[in-house]
Scaffold this active site. Structure first.
Site, PDB file in Angstrom:
ATOM      1  N   LEU B  14       0.870  -1.209   0.007  1.00 46.99           N
ATOM      2  CA  LEU B  14      -0.027  -0.093  -0.168  1.00 46.99           C
ATOM      3  C   LEU B  14       0.955   1.192  -0.157  1.00 46.99           C
ATOM      4  O   LEU B  14       0.914   1.968   1.032  1.00 46.99           O
ATOM      5  CB  LEU B  14      -0.875   0.064   1.201  1.00 46.99           C
ATOM      6  N   HIS B  15       1.489   1.522  -1.004  1.00 47.53           N
ATOM      7  CA  HIS B  15       2.335   2.755  -1.303  1.00 47.53           C
ATOM      8  C   HIS B  15       1.586   3.956  -1.424  1.00 47.53           C
ATOM      9  O   HIS B  15       0.179   3.811  -1.417  1.00 47.53           O
ATOM     10  CB  HIS B  15       3.421   2.405  -2.276  1.00 47.53           C
ATOM     11  N   ALA B  16       2.167   5.027  -1.790  1.00 49.64           N
ATOM     12  CA  ALA B  16       1.426   6.620  -2.094  1.00 49.64           C
ATOM     13  C   ALA B  16       0.109   6.188  -2.990  1.00 49.64           C
ATOM     14  O   ALA B  16      -0.846   6.738  -2.285  1.00 49.64           O
ATOM     15  CB  ALA B  16       2.437   7.574  -2.839  1.00 49.64           C
ATOM     16  N   ALA B  19      -2.693   4.050  -1.422  1.00 46.52           N
ATOM     17  CA  ALA B  19      -3.042   4.585  -0.018  1.00 46.52           C
ATOM     18  C   ALA B  19      -3.989   5.902  -0.342  1.00 46.52           C
ATOM     19  O   ALA B  19      -4.906   5.953   0.376  1.00 46.52           O
ATOM     20  CB  ALA B  19      -1.774   5.071   0.623  1.00 46.52           C
TER      21      ALA B  19
END
Lengths: 313, 85
Positions: B14-16, B19
């Site tokens: 769940l990166h930038a 997210a």
């Protein structure tokens, strides 16, 4: 219950540890803030021996060991180190006797020495360990130091906590954490708030994105931790809702079983929220010096009512 | 209240972007949305909190949705988390 590894203690500069031997035991863990002075154990009395704590050999214990013959030392130490002790500490920079390093190495027990006196070591160890071993939770909000008062700003997403914090920073107050605040209870009435090492002093602002407060405003704008004194809850102004107009009754917020005074501030366009927070913080300080503005004002009113009543009788 | 524990499938965790997408979806609903991982619980409507969790592919999360539109909110979030890319 949280635990601390001996390797973590070694990294704490304030304890001034130097590892003598027993590297293999650095994974040993401690779950108590107390230390043990093993005087009784060294003379052979092992009932209720608190072997799970770190064992501190102070001036007294050290002198006792020195007075024993080598044979006696060997016997005492091998019996003592048969217990699964997390670590032994020699204070006053005393060199551990040869039999201690040998036996400890064999039993994978780290032997440490520190330049501190036993008294000083105990004080530091206690305060550091009570922080490390404290129960912890994370809450949603912004933690700030406003005039030296630790203020936890809470409220729904999008109410404007970060924007309010930004204005407070602009006015010279300090940010501890935005969005996620880690809280530990250090005692029954003390809550300490920290930032998360990943979040640090980053802040998200709608429309701008993520900014770093420390880089933009410098060191004056940030602080690594603060005690939490006051919770300020921001909420949308509800038309029919009755807000506190006098301030005689104190509301509380309960975090980790600690009661913290709480103020609810309704937000609506045209209300200068940062200045309200500054005022709430100052009033909190005034109250803690014993001056309760609301109470003193109402006492005056009361007196006047009584005197008028007396005149009319 | 709907509580579900699941695994993150997103290839890069769940990166930038995911997210931000999660927060965008979560914020559309009135229900409160809490995400728990490794003993930490954060507000699902706050991007900093979600990023802090550092969710990698395969990590287990607990999603707690509660409020008047919880079912719809929960469904939308599941669609995002169950994507494989």
């Amino acid at each position: 219950m949280p635990r601390v590894k001996i390797s973590e203690l070694l990294e704490i500069k304030d304890l001034m540890f130097e590892l003598i031997t027993g590297k293999e035991g650095l994974k040993n863990e401690i779950d108590s803030v107390d230390i043990n002075r093993p005087g009784l154990a060294l003379v052979g009395f092992y009932d209720n021996f608190a072997y799970k704590r770190i064992q501190v050999i102070g001036k007294g214990e050290y002198a006792f060991l020195q007075k024993c013959s080598i044979d006696r030392q060997n016997q005492i130490v091998s019996e003592f180190l048969r217990f699964p002790i997390p670590a032994i500490v020699f204070t006053h920079n005393n060199e551990p006797p040869e039999c201690v390093t040998r036996e400890a190495n064999k039993n994978r027990i780290p032997v440490l020495k520190t330049a501190l006196s036993t008294h000083d070591f105990q004080l530091r160890y206690y305060s550091i360990l009570s922080e490390l071993l404290a129960e912890e939770i994370t809450v949603h909000g912004v933690l700030m130091d406003v005039f030296g008062v630790g203020v936890l700003l809470q409220g729904e997403s999008g109410i404007g906590k970060s924007e309010t914090a930004l204005e407070l920073i602009e006015r010279g107050h300090r940010l501890i954490s935005d969005d996620v605040v880690r809280i530990k209870s250090l005692s029954e009435n003390v809550l300490m708030g920290y930032t998360d090492p990943i979040i640090e002093y980053n802040m998200e602002l709608r429309g701008i994105g993520i900014i770093n407060i420390k880089n933009i405003y410098g060191v004056r704008a940030t602080k690594n931790k603060t005690q939490i004194d006051l919770v300020i809850y921001l909420e949308e102004w509800k038309y029919q809702h009755e807000y506190d107009r006098i301030g005689l009754e104190q509301q509380y917020s309960e975090i980790l079983n600690v009661r913290i005074p709480k103020i609810v501030i309704p937000v609506r366009p045209g209300r200068n929220v940062p200045i309200l927070i500054e005022t709430a913080a100052m009033n909190f300080r005034l109250k803690s010096t014993g001056y309760d503005s609301a109470k003193i004002f109402l006492d005056k009113v009361q007196k006047k009512i009584f005197s008028k009543k007396a005149d009319n009788i | 209240m709907i509580i579900k524990t699941l695994k993150v499938h997103l290839v890069d965790g769940l990166h930038a972007r995911p997210a931000a997408e999660f927060v965008r979806i979560a914020s559309k609903f009135k229900s409160s949305i809490v995400v728990e991982h490794e003993g930490m619980s954060v507000n699902g409507k706050s991007i900093m909190g979600l990023l802090m969790l550092g969710l990698y592919p395969g990590s287990e999360v607990k999603i707690i949705v509660s409020g008047e539109d919880e079912e719809e909110a929960f469904k939308s979030l599941m669609e995002l988390l169950e994507k494989n890319n």
